[in-house]
Design an enzyme around this catalytic site. Structure first.
Site, PDB file in Angstrom:
ATOM      1  N   ARG A  35       0.823  -1.208   0.000  1.00  0.00           N
ATOM      2  CA  ARG A  35       0.000   0.000   0.000  1.00  0.00           C
ATOM      3  C   ARG A  35       0.864   1.269   0.000  1.00  0.00           C
ATOM      4  NH1 ARG A  35      -4.142  -2.940   3.351  1.00  0.00           N
ATOM      5  NH2 ARG A  35      -6.012  -3.040   2.067  1.00  0.00           N
ATOM      6  N   LYS A 200     -17.820 -14.668   4.360  1.00  0.00           N
ATOM      7  CA  LYS A 200     -19.178 -14.162   4.550  1.00  0.00           C
ATOM      8  C   LYS A 200     -19.935 -14.011   3.231  1.00  0.00           C
ATOM      9  CE  LYS A 200     -18.057 -11.637   8.792  1.00  0.00           C
ATOM     10  NZ  LYS A 200     -18.000 -10.307   9.436  1.00  0.00           N
ATOM     11  N   GLY A 358      -7.673  -6.572  -0.504  1.00  0.00           N
ATOM     12  CA  GLY A 358      -7.887  -7.355   0.712  1.00  0.00           C
ATOM     13  C   GLY A 358      -6.990  -8.573   0.815  1.00  0.00           C
ATOM     14  N   GLY A 382     -12.888  -3.776   0.117  1.00  0.00           N
ATOM     15  CA  GLY A 382     -14.279  -3.339   0.285  1.00  0.00           C
ATOM     16  C   GLY A 382     -14.685  -2.320  -0.757  1.00  0.00           C
TER      17      GLY A 382
END
Length: 402
Positions: A35, A200, A358, A382
Site C-alpha cells: 500500500r 461471509k 484485501g 471493500g
C-alpha cells in the site's frame, strides 16, 4: 474528477493528501509494504513539483483512541526509504506537533501526521462532528488530493468532508483504480470470469446480483460456497453457513440459469473435524469428499482438487478475470491448496486480471507472485467490491462534485 495535472503549478503550494497506509505489522516491522508503494507515483509527483505535502492516513482500528500499536511511525520510516526523502512525522493528528511541522514545510518536503483514526470524529456518524475535524485537516493545505482508494467507500472526515472544503483532485492511484474497475464493469473483454471467495456470503451477494448482468461466469469458493451448496439441498455439516441467505442464494442460482450465466460451485471439498486457527492446524484428519457428501460432523475448509481443476479451466478460458477472496482458510497450510491453485491459474492466464484487494492481494504476494503478473492489484477490497456492486462511493462522488 480532476487529476493532479489539472491543479496547475504546484511549487510552493500546500497540499494535503489522503493515502491508505493500512499495512500489516509484526510489532514495528511492516510485513507487506504494497500500500505504501501504491502511493509513491502521486507522492513523487507532488515532491518533484515542489509541493509542500502533508499526508493523512490510517492504520488498523484504534477506535478513536491513541494506541501505540497502531502508530504510523514505522510507515513514515519506510515511506522515506521508498521515496528517497526525509519524511517528517508528527506525533499527533491535528495537534501542536502536526501544526508546527506543517507550517515549517519547505518546497518539496513531505510530512506524515499520526493515524487519523486516533481522532474520535474521523469516523463519526455525526456530520457536524466530522465537519469540525475536517476544518482542521483543511487548515493543512490549499489543495486536497484523494489517493486512498481503500477508504473511498467510507464517509469519513479525511476522505469525504475535507474534499468539500478545498479544491480537490484524485491522485494517480485513485485515478487508476477507477479506470481499471470501470473497464471491468462497463466493457470487459469476454469471456468475463469473476472468482469470489472469503467467509461471509452476505458481503458478496450484492456483488453477485450486479455481476450477473455483466459477467459470463461467477466462481464461488471459500466459506460463502456452503450457503450455495445448502441452497442446492446438500448437507454441509459444520461448515460456515448463513441460513438467512439461503432463499436469496436460491434466487441467484435460478436467475443465472434463466439468463444463461454460469455459477460454478465446488464439486469436492477438503473437510476436517475443525481447525485450531491460533495453532494454524487442522483438527483431526483432512479428507476430500464430494461436495454433496459432506459428513454431518465435518467442516468444509477448502475446495478439493477436482474443484481446483474446474475453476482453473474456467479461468484459463477467460479474457477478463476479477478475483476477490480465498478459496479456503488459506492461513492454514492444510487448507491453502485451493487458493494456491486459483492464484496460479490467474497468474498464468492470458486474461486481463484484477486482484480485488484485501486478502487476495496479500495472498498472491505471500505466494511469491509479482504485481506485474496481473493486470492490476487493487488496494481496496471493500471499495472495489462496492464499486462492482454499482454503488456510489462517497469519496469518489465528492471528487466528481468538486
Amino acid at each position: 474528477m480532476k487529476s493532479i495535472a489539472d491543479l496547475g503549478d504546484l511549487i510552493g503550494k500546500r497540499v494535503v493528501i489522503r493515502c491508505d497506509f493500512n499495512v500489516p505489522l509484526d510489532g514495528q516491522t511492516i510485513t507487506d509494504d504494497g500500500r505504501i508503494k501504491a502511493a509513491l507515483p502521486t507522492l513523487k509527483k507532488l515532491h518533484e513539483a515542489g509541493a509542500r505535502t502533508t499526508v493523512m492516513a490510517h492504520l488498523g482500528r484504534p477506535k478513536g483512541e491513541v494506541n501505540p500499536k497502531f502508530s504510523l511511525a514505522p510507515v513514515a520510516k519506510r515511506l522515506g526509504e521508498l521515496l528517497g526523502v526525509d519524511v517528517k512525522f508528527a506525533s499527533d493528528v491535528v495537534g501542536e506537533s502536526a501544526n508546527e511541522l506543517n507550517k515549517s514545510l519547505k518546497d518539496g518536503e513531505v510530512l506524515l501526521v499520526e493515524n487519523v483514526r486516533y481522532e474520535p470524529a474521523e469516523q463519526s456518524k455525526d456530520d457536524a462532528e466530522r465537519a469540525e475535524l475536517a476544518k482542521k485537516y483543511a487548515a493543512f493545505g490549499d489543495i486536497f488530493v484523494s489517493d486512498g482508494f481503500g477508504v473511498v467507500h467510507r464517509k469519513q472526515a479525511s476522505v469525504y468532508d475535507v474534499a468539500k472544503l478545498l479544491p480537490a483532485a484524485a491522485g494517480e492511484l485513485v485515478g487508476k483504480e477507477v479506470e481499471v474497475l470501470s473497464k471491468v464493469t462497463e466493457n470487459p473483454e469476454r469471456p468475463f470470469v469473476v472468482v469470489l471467495g472469503g467467509a461471509k456470503v452476505a458481503d458478496k451477494l450484492a456483488v453477485i446480483s450486479n455481476l450477473l448482468k455483466i459477467a459470463d461466469t461467477i466462481i464461488v469458493g471459500g466459506g460463502m460456497a456452503y450457503t450455495f451448496l445448502k441452497a442446492k439441498g446438500y448437507e454441509v455439516g459444520k461448515s460456515i453457513l448463513d441460513e438467512t441467505k439461503i432463499t436469496e442464494v436460491t434466487g441467484y442460482l435460478q436467475a443465472a440459469e434463466n439468463e444463461g450465466k454460469k455459477i460454478l460451485l465446488p464439486v469436492d471439498v477438503r473437510v476436517a473435524d475443525g481447525m485450531d486457527f491460533d495453532a494454524k492446524k487442522a483438527l483431526g484428519d483432512v479428507t476430500v469428499v464430494p461436495s454433496d457428501q459432506i459428513p454431518a460432523d465435518k467442516e468444509g475448509l477448502d475446495i478439493g482438487p477436482e474443484t481446483a481443476k474446474l475453476f482453473s479451466e474456467a479461468i484459463a478460458e477467460a479474457k477478463t478475470v476479477f478475483w476477490n477472496g480465498p478459496m479456503g482458510v488459506a492461513e492454514i497450510d492444510a487448507f491453502a491448496e485451493g487458493t494456491r491453485a486459483v492464484a496460479k491459474a490467474v497468474a498464468g492466464s492470458d486474461a486481463f486480471s484484477v486482484i480485488g484487494g484485501g486478502d487476495s492481494a496479500a495472498i498472491v504476494r505471500e505466494l511469491g507472485y509479482s504485481d506485474d503478473q496481473f493486470g492490476w492489484i487493487s488496494t481496496g477490497g471493500g471499495a472495489s467490491l462496492e464499486y462492482l456492486e454499482g454503488k456510489k462511493l462517497p469519496g469518489l462522488s465528492v471528487l466528481e462534485e468538486n
